[in-house]
Design an enzyme around this catalytic site. Sequence first.
Site, PDB file in Angstrom:
ATOM      1  CG  ASN A  90      -1.835  -1.194   1.256  1.00 26.71           C
ATOM      2  OD1 ASN A  90      -2.046  -1.821   0.219  1.00 26.71           O
ATOM      3  ND2 ASN A  90      -2.372  -1.523   2.412  1.00 26.71           N
ATOM      4  CG  ASP A  92      -2.641   3.107   3.111  1.00 24.27           C
ATOM      5  OD1 ASP A  92      -1.903   2.809   4.076  1.00 24.27           O
ATOM      6  OD2 ASP A  92      -3.492   2.309   2.636  1.00 24.27           O
ATOM      7  CG  HIS A 107       3.719  -2.053  -4.787  1.00 23.97           C
ATOM      8  ND1 HIS A 107       2.551  -2.779  -4.820  1.00 23.97           N
ATOM      9  CD2 HIS A 107       4.676  -2.884  -5.267  1.00 23.97           C
ATOM     10  CE1 HIS A 107       2.794  -4.006  -5.288  1.00 23.97           C
ATOM     11  NE2 HIS A 107       4.073  -4.093  -5.557  1.00 23.97           N
ATOM     12  CB  CYS A 115      13.964  13.945  -9.785  1.00 22.69           C
ATOM     13  SG  CYS A 115      14.807  14.487 -11.284  1.00 22.69           S
ATOM     14  CB  CYS A 134      14.554  17.931  -9.914  1.00 24.26           C
ATOM     15  SG  CYS A 134      15.608  17.054  -8.731  1.00 24.26           S
ATOM     16  N   GLY A 174      -5.267  -9.063   3.321  1.00 27.47           N
ATOM     17  CA  GLY A 174      -5.972  -8.184   2.375  1.00 27.47           C
ATOM     18  C   GLY A 174      -5.263  -7.993   1.050  1.00 27.47           C
ATOM     19  CG  LEU A 201     -14.215  -9.494   2.377  1.00 30.46           C
ATOM     20  CD1 LEU A 201     -14.408  -9.254   3.874  1.00 30.46           C
ATOM     21  CD2 LEU A 201     -14.465  -8.196   1.618  1.00 30.46           C
ATOM     22  CD  GLU A 202     -13.396 -11.746  -2.612  1.00 33.17           C
ATOM     23  OE1 GLU A 202     -12.855 -11.256  -3.604  1.00 33.17           O
ATOM     24  OE2 GLU A 202     -14.552 -11.477  -2.240  1.00 33.17           O
TER      25      GLU A 202
HETATM   26  P1  OAD Z   1      -6.453  -5.921  -4.568  1.00 36.00           P
HETATM   27  O1  OAD Z   1      -7.498  -4.877  -4.777  1.00 36.00           O
HETATM   28  O2  OAD Z   1      -5.976  -6.665  -5.754  1.00 36.00           O
HETATM   29  O3  OAD Z   1      -6.980  -7.001  -3.503  1.00 36.00           O
HETATM   30  C1  OAD Z   1      -7.534  -6.626  -2.292  1.00 36.00           C
HETATM   31  C2  OAD Z   1      -7.896  -7.886  -1.544  1.00 36.00           C
HETATM   32  O4  OAD Z   1      -8.345  -7.501  -0.249  1.00 36.00           O
HETATM   33  C3  OAD Z   1      -9.012  -8.719  -2.173  1.00 36.00           C
HETATM   34  O5  OAD Z   1      -8.582 -10.070  -2.249  1.00 36.00           O
HETATM   35  C4  OAD Z   1     -10.189  -8.582  -1.204  1.00 36.00           C
HETATM   36  O6  OAD Z   1     -10.931  -9.766  -1.054  1.00 36.00           O
HETATM   37  C5  OAD Z   1      -9.477  -8.262   0.101  1.00 36.00           C
HETATM   38  N1  OAD Z   1     -10.274  -7.441   1.037  1.00 36.00           N
HETATM   39  C6  OAD Z   1     -11.165  -6.443   0.774  1.00 36.00           C
HETATM   40  N2  OAD Z   1     -11.671  -5.925   1.897  1.00 36.00           N
HETATM   41  C7  OAD Z   1     -11.118  -6.612   2.938  1.00 36.00           C
HETATM   42  C8  OAD Z   1     -11.247  -6.570   4.366  1.00 36.00           C
HETATM   43  N3  OAD Z   1     -12.052  -5.685   4.963  1.00 36.00           N
HETATM   44  N4  OAD Z   1     -10.510  -7.443   5.104  1.00 36.00           N
HETATM   45  C9  OAD Z   1      -9.685  -8.347   4.501  1.00 36.00           C
HETATM   46  N5  OAD Z   1      -9.518  -8.433   3.168  1.00 36.00           N
HETATM   47  C10 OAD Z   1     -10.216  -7.582   2.389  1.00 36.00           C
HETATM   48  O7  OAD Z   1      -5.230  -5.213  -3.805  1.00 36.00           O
HETATM   49  P2  OAD Z   1      -3.710  -5.692  -3.660  1.00 36.00           P
HETATM   50  O8  OAD Z   1      -3.604  -7.156  -3.578  1.00 36.00           O
HETATM   51  O9  OAD Z   1      -3.115  -4.865  -2.569  1.00 36.00           O
HETATM   52  O10 OAD Z   1       0.129  -1.606  -6.826  1.00 36.00           O
HETATM   53  O11 OAD Z   1      -3.107  -5.203  -5.036  1.00 36.00           O
HETATM   54  C11 OAD Z   1      -1.730  -5.368  -5.287  1.00 36.00           C
HETATM   55  C12 OAD Z   1      -1.192  -4.201  -6.082  1.00 36.00           C
HETATM   56  O12 OAD Z   1      -1.993  -4.017  -7.249  1.00 36.00           O
HETATM   57  C13 OAD Z   1      -1.293  -2.864  -5.400  1.00 36.00           C
HETATM   58  O13 OAD Z   1      -0.240  -2.610  -4.478  1.00 36.00           O
HETATM   59  C14 OAD Z   1      -1.230  -1.896  -6.543  1.00 36.00           C
HETATM   60  C15 OAD Z   1      -1.821  -2.679  -7.694  1.00 36.00           C
HETATM   61  O14 OAD Z   1      -0.969  -2.767  -8.777  1.00 36.00           O
HETATM   62  C16 OAD Z   1       0.496  -0.297  -6.941  1.00 36.00           C
HETATM   63  O15 OAD Z   1      -0.257   0.646  -6.787  1.00 36.00           O
HETATM   64  C17 OAD Z   1       1.916  -0.095  -7.271  1.00 36.00           C
HETATM   65 ZN    ZN Z   2      16.568  15.583 -10.249  1.00 30.41          ZN
END
Ligand code: OAD
Ligand code: ZN
Length: 231
Positions: A90, A92, A107, A115, A134, A174, A201-202
């Site tokens: 994440n 965040d 990430h 830059c 920059c 998650g 979640l799933e």
């Molecule tokens: P995804 O959106 O692919 O997956 C989120 C997962 O969280 C899903 O499997 C949901 O079932 C689960 N989920 C949702 N709500 C939940 C809850 N309350 N409790 C537990 N699980 C829950 O997100 P990521 O796997 O993080 O990269 O995605 C990987 C990367 O894809 C991100 O870091 C992003 C993107 O490319 C960048 O931004 C560089």
């Molecule tokens: Zn620079």
Amino acid sequence: MKNVFILTGAGISAESGLKTFRDADGLWENFKVDDVASIEGFEKNPKLVHEFYNHLRVQMDKAMPNKAHIAISEFQKKNPDITVNVVTQNVDLLHEKAGTKNVLHMHGRIDETVCLNCGHVVKTLGNTQFDGVCEKCGAKNFLKPNIVFFGEMPMFMDEISDMLKHCDLFVAVGTSGVVYPAAGFVSQAKYYGAQTYLFNLEYTENNYYFDHQVMGKASETLPQFLEKLMF
Ligand code: OAD
Ligand code: ZN
């Protein structure tokens, strides 16, 4: 058991009001991934990419950590003798807001700009613009949010690889397990002998290497698990 590796994804921040990527109504529903999260998209339309992350930064600034982030921070505080490595996909800063130390953002981070001419990273407080200058090398038109796009290498891979070799317990929270290399961490941890858990979640597609899968909201399942963990 002395070494715990926690990998988090967008799902851990869902209950803090931040959208995941791939769930219904996810962050990418209204955008093409290639437009806002790939290096080619950035080269084509950097202004759109900056606008997208400027908008996201406002939401992330407002968001507060939930019980799952807090449970990780408390677990780390209560167990000073255990190495607790937190690696997040994440961008965040909710782990930091919860007080967790030494979080690796593989990430990137929403509060940094890089830059592309000289690699200099600066803290970002407000909005960013591509045509900014920059502060280090003076180049114009090279600033990019310090977020890893498709087509770029994730950060801290050497440290992470080392952590995976030494962990006894691997916990993913998650994450949909479709984006590599993060999706492959579980198999490495298992190969080196760790017990592996997924809190999601799933059920996910990529679950072969998990010894245990706990389905449900991370804010409910994770605190219960970490509070009971005995070493
Ligand atoms: P995804 O959106 O692919 O997956 C989120 C997962 O969280 C899903 O499997 C949901 O079932 C689960 N989920 C949702 N709500 C939940 C809850 N309350 N409790 C537990 N699980 C829950 O997100 P990521 O796997 O993080 O990269 O995605 C990987 C990367 O894809 C991100 O870091 C992003 C993107 O490319 C960048 O931004 C560089
Ligand atoms: Zn620079």
